[in-house]
Design a protein around this motif. Sequence first.
Motif, PDB file in Angstrom:
ATOM      1  N   THR A  71       0.811  -1.213   0.000  1.00 47.98           N
ATOM      2  CA  THR A  71       0.000   0.000   0.000  1.00 47.98           C
ATOM      3  C   THR A  71       0.845   1.264   0.000  1.00 47.98           C
ATOM      4  OG1 THR A  71      -1.673  -1.215   1.244  1.00 47.98           O
ATOM      5  CG2 THR A  71      -1.891   1.170   1.161  1.00 47.98           C
ATOM      6  N   LEU A  72       1.836   1.328   0.870  1.00 46.13           N
ATOM      7  CA  LEU A  72       2.658   2.532   0.954  1.00 46.13           C
ATOM      8  C   LEU A  72       3.456   2.724  -0.332  1.00 46.13           C
ATOM      9  CD1 LEU A  72       3.665   4.930   2.542  1.00 46.13           C
ATOM     10  CD2 LEU A  72       5.384   3.447   3.615  1.00 46.13           C
ATOM     11  N   GLY A  73       3.991   1.635  -0.872  1.00 43.62           N
ATOM     12  CA  GLY A  73       4.738   1.741  -2.126  1.00 43.62           C
ATOM     13  C   GLY A  73       3.868   2.230  -3.258  1.00 43.62           C
ATOM     14  N   LEU A  74       2.635   1.720  -3.330  1.00 40.91           N
ATOM     15  CA  LEU A  74       1.710   2.155  -4.368  1.00 40.91           C
ATOM     16  C   LEU A  74       1.348   3.626  -4.184  1.00 40.91           C
ATOM     17  CD1 LEU A  74      -0.088   1.488  -6.777  1.00 40.91           C
ATOM     18  CD2 LEU A  74      -1.841   0.676  -5.178  1.00 40.91           C
ATOM     19  N   LEU A  75       1.183   4.039  -2.933  1.00 35.72           N
ATOM     20  CA  LEU A  75       0.859   5.443  -2.652  1.00 35.72           C
ATOM     21  C   LEU A  75       1.975   6.360  -3.126  1.00 35.72           C
ATOM     22  CD1 LEU A  75      -0.844   7.653  -1.289  1.00 35.72           C
ATOM     23  CD2 LEU A  75       0.325   7.104   0.854  1.00 35.72           C
ATOM     24  N   VAL A  76       3.202   6.010  -2.815  1.00 34.63           N
ATOM     25  CA  VAL A  76       4.345   6.834  -3.230  1.00 34.63           C
ATOM     26  C   VAL A  76       4.438   6.884  -4.751  1.00 34.63           C
ATOM     27  CG1 VAL A  76       6.857   7.022  -3.197  1.00 34.63           C
ATOM     28  CG2 VAL A  76       5.623   6.404  -1.104  1.00 34.63           C
ATOM     29  N   LEU A  77       4.208   5.747  -5.408  1.00 35.35           N
ATOM     30  CA  LEU A  77       4.263   5.711  -6.873  1.00 35.35           C
ATOM     31  C   LEU A  77       3.211   6.629  -7.486  1.00 35.35           C
ATOM     32  CD1 LEU A  77       5.312   4.495  -9.518  1.00 35.35           C
ATOM     33  CD2 LEU A  77       3.667   2.615  -9.214  1.00 35.35           C
ATOM     34  N   VAL A  78       1.982   6.580  -6.956  1.00 34.93           N
ATOM     35  CA  VAL A  78       0.911   7.426  -7.486  1.00 34.93           C
ATOM     36  C   VAL A  78       1.232   8.900  -7.264  1.00 34.93           C
ATOM     37  CG1 VAL A  78      -1.524   8.030  -7.284  1.00 34.93           C
ATOM     38  CG2 VAL A  78      -0.832   5.634  -7.200  1.00 34.93           C
ATOM     39  N   VAL A  79       1.820   9.228  -6.110  1.00 35.77           N
ATOM     40  CA  VAL A  79       2.195  10.619  -5.827  1.00 35.77           C
ATOM     41  C   VAL A  79       3.236  11.101  -6.833  1.00 35.77           C
ATOM     42  CG1 VAL A  79       3.387  12.107  -4.179  1.00 35.77           C
ATOM     43  CG2 VAL A  79       1.595  10.581  -3.401  1.00 35.77           C
ATOM     44  N   LEU A  80       4.208  10.252  -7.129  1.00 37.97           N
ATOM     45  CA  LEU A  80       5.245  10.627  -8.088  1.00 37.97           C
ATOM     46  C   LEU A  80       4.662  10.858  -9.478  1.00 37.97           C
ATOM     47  CD1 LEU A  80       8.134   8.193  -7.042  1.00 37.97           C
ATOM     48  CD2 LEU A  80       7.962  10.651  -6.605  1.00 37.97           C
ATOM     49  N   LEU A  81       3.629  10.079  -9.825  1.00 48.64           N
ATOM     50  CA  LEU A  81       3.034  10.186 -11.157  1.00 48.64           C
ATOM     51  C   LEU A  81       1.989  11.292 -11.248  1.00 48.64           C
ATOM     52  CD1 LEU A  81       2.572   6.389 -12.013  1.00 48.64           C
ATOM     53  CD2 LEU A  81       4.348   7.930 -12.850  1.00 48.64           C
ATOM     54  N   ALA A  82       1.172  11.439 -10.192  1.00 50.25           N
ATOM     55  CA  ALA A  82       0.029  12.362 -10.256  1.00 50.25           C
ATOM     56  C   ALA A  82       0.216  13.633  -9.445  1.00 50.25           C
ATOM     57  CB  ALA A  82      -1.241  11.643  -9.783  1.00 50.25           C
ATOM     58  N   GLY A  83       1.198  13.662  -8.555  1.00 49.09           N
ATOM     59  CA  GLY A  83       1.380  14.843  -7.724  1.00 49.09           C
ATOM     60  C   GLY A  83       0.384  14.875  -6.578  1.00 49.09           C
ATOM     61  N   LEU A  84       0.353  15.993  -5.863  1.00 53.19           N
ATOM     62  CA  LEU A  84      -0.490  16.126  -4.675  1.00 53.19           C
ATOM     63  C   LEU A  84      -1.562  17.197  -4.843  1.00 53.19           C
ATOM     64  CD1 LEU A  84       2.110  15.791  -1.788  1.00 53.19           C
ATOM     65  CD2 LEU A  84       0.221  14.253  -2.281  1.00 53.19           C
ATOM     66  N   SER A  85      -1.946  17.465  -6.087  1.00 50.47           N
ATOM     67  CA  SER A  85      -2.954  18.500  -6.314  1.00 50.47           C
ATOM     68  C   SER A  85      -4.355  18.061  -5.897  1.00 50.47           C
ATOM     69  CB  SER A  85      -2.963  18.913  -7.785  1.00 50.47           C
ATOM     70  OG  SER A  85      -3.218  17.784  -8.619  1.00 50.47           O
ATOM     71  N   THR A  86      -4.584  16.747  -5.778  1.00 48.61           N
ATOM     72  CA  THR A  86      -5.884  16.212  -5.378  1.00 48.61           C
ATOM     73  C   THR A  86      -5.679  15.103  -4.346  1.00 48.61           C
ATOM     74  OG1 THR A  86      -5.940  14.471  -7.064  1.00 48.61           O
ATOM     75  CG2 THR A  86      -6.738  16.652  -7.718  1.00 48.61           C
ATOM     76  N   ASP A  87      -6.809  14.497  -3.928  1.00 45.26           N
ATOM     77  CA  ASP A  87      -6.745  13.361  -3.001  1.00 45.26           C
ATOM     78  C   ASP A  87      -6.539  12.041  -3.729  1.00 45.26           C
ATOM     79  OD1 ASP A  87      -7.191  15.075  -0.925  1.00 45.26           O
ATOM     80  OD2 ASP A  87      -9.345  14.709  -0.834  1.00 45.26           O
ATOM     81  N   LEU A  88      -6.372  12.093  -5.052  1.00 39.12           N
ATOM     82  CA  LEU A  88      -6.239  10.883  -5.846  1.00 39.12           C
ATOM     83  C   LEU A  88      -5.139   9.945  -5.359  1.00 39.12           C
ATOM     84  CD1 LEU A  88      -7.283   9.414  -8.413  1.00 39.12           C
ATOM     85  CD2 LEU A  88      -5.491  10.617  -9.703  1.00 39.12           C
ATOM     86  N   PRO A  89      -3.967  10.464  -4.952  1.00 39.48           N
ATOM     87  CA  PRO A  89      -2.897   9.557  -4.530  1.00 39.48           C
ATOM     88  C   PRO A  89      -3.293   8.604  -3.415  1.00 39.48           C
ATOM     89  CG  PRO A  89      -2.009  11.737  -4.870  1.00 39.48           C
ATOM     90  CD  PRO A  89      -3.500  11.859  -4.981  1.00 39.48           C
ATOM     91  N   VAL A  90      -4.064   9.090  -2.442  1.00 39.91           N
ATOM     92  CA  VAL A  90      -4.426   8.212  -1.331  1.00 39.91           C
ATOM     93  C   VAL A  90      -5.618   7.327  -1.682  1.00 39.91           C
ATOM     94  CG1 VAL A  90      -6.002   9.798  -0.157  1.00 39.91           C
ATOM     95  CG2 VAL A  90      -4.746   8.114   1.168  1.00 39.91           C
ATOM     96  N   LEU A  91      -6.488   7.787  -2.587  1.00 45.21           N
ATOM     97  CA  LEU A  91      -7.681   7.011  -2.912  1.00 45.21           C
ATOM     98  C   LEU A  91      -7.352   5.757  -3.711  1.00 45.21           C
ATOM     99  CD1 LEU A  91     -10.291   9.781  -3.829  1.00 45.21           C
ATOM    100  CD2 LEU A  91     -10.118   8.444  -1.727  1.00 45.21           C
ATOM    101  N   ILE A  92      -6.404   5.847  -4.633  1.00 43.52           N
ATOM    102  CA  ILE A  92      -6.097   4.695  -5.488  1.00 43.52           C
ATOM    103  C   ILE A  92      -5.640   3.481  -4.674  1.00 43.52           C
ATOM    104  CG2 ILE A  92      -4.513   3.840  -7.255  1.00 43.52           C
ATOM    105  CD1 ILE A  92      -4.768   6.507  -8.658  1.00 43.52           C
ATOM    106  N   PRO A  93      -4.634   3.597  -3.798  1.00 45.54           N
ATOM    107  CA  PRO A  93      -4.255   2.410  -3.020  1.00 45.54           C
ATOM    108  C   PRO A  93      -5.336   1.948  -2.051  1.00 45.54           C
ATOM    109  CG  PRO A  93      -3.014   4.333  -2.295  1.00 45.54           C
ATOM    110  CD  PRO A  93      -3.709   4.724  -3.546  1.00 45.54           C
ATOM    111  N   LEU A  94      -6.127   2.879  -1.508  1.00 48.76           N
ATOM    112  CA  LEU A  94      -7.185   2.473  -0.583  1.00 48.76           C
ATOM    113  C   LEU A  94      -8.280   1.708  -1.316  1.00 48.76           C
ATOM    114  CD1 LEU A  94      -7.599   5.598   1.746  1.00 48.76           C
ATOM    115  CD2 LEU A  94      -6.410   3.444   2.226  1.00 48.76           C
ATOM    116  N   VAL A  95      -8.644   2.161  -2.517  1.00 47.27           N
ATOM    117  CA  VAL A  95      -9.632   1.432  -3.311  1.00 47.27           C
ATOM    118  C   VAL A  95      -9.093   0.064  -3.689  1.00 47.27           C
ATOM    119  CG1 VAL A  95     -10.865   1.389  -5.518  1.00 47.27           C
ATOM    120  CG2 VAL A  95     -10.774   3.499  -4.186  1.00 47.27           C
ATOM    121  N   ALA A  96      -7.829   0.021  -4.107  1.00 47.31           N
ATOM    122  CA  ALA A  96      -7.218  -1.258  -4.469  1.00 47.31           C
ATOM    123  C   ALA A  96      -7.190  -2.223  -3.288  1.00 47.31           C
ATOM    124  CB  ALA A  96      -5.797  -1.025  -4.994  1.00 47.31           C
TER     125      ALA A  96
END
Length: 223
Positions: A71-96
Amino acid sequence: MNWLVDFFGDPANWSGPDGIPVRLTEHLQFSTVALLLAMLVALPLGLWIGHTGRGALLVVLSANAARALPTLGLLVLVVLLAGLSTDLPVLIPLVALAVPPILVNTYEGVRGVDPDLRDAAYGMGLRGGQVLGRVLVPVALPLILLGLRLAAIQVVATATVAAFVGLGGLGRYVVDGFATNDYPRTLGGAVLVALLALLVQLVFVLIQRLLVSPGVRRRNAVR
């Protein structure tokens, strides 16, 4: 115990942008949105696979993926790809994280219904969708709710990782407390997450008592 008194007894922790009400609201927002998105994906899919028997391999793969998901690794990866402009980084690993228990338990609940009940429903003239909605789902509801409960508890507990990438939630107390050696803050955050998880557990117990028919509860108790 003194650390908890220090944390919860400090008025500064109950007001402002870093107060408990604000952090709790952020945590609930992450968790609720993630759970709802997971339900939109996993519930219809689990019902369809359980009813038709098609795509069972997807359920197995989903269950295995849940055990291996970093989960944490996926969160960091999403942050690197999408940035922190939205809540998307935390939602993707939580949904997964939430999809597999909902999908697996929904599938198992529907597939585990007594075949005689299916046959009786079809014999009464009900069609596929009617059999699913009127017979299979009510009988499978305890397992379906179990999957939702497991997913909700996992999401609430894991949403603390949002703080590792600068987002809010109760995890801020844990991460910031460790960073500053503020152990009352760290312990207070951990206790809040644990209490929220217990509250979620209680809510789902009450939901099950309200939604599951007494006959189905007695049938499961006999098992």
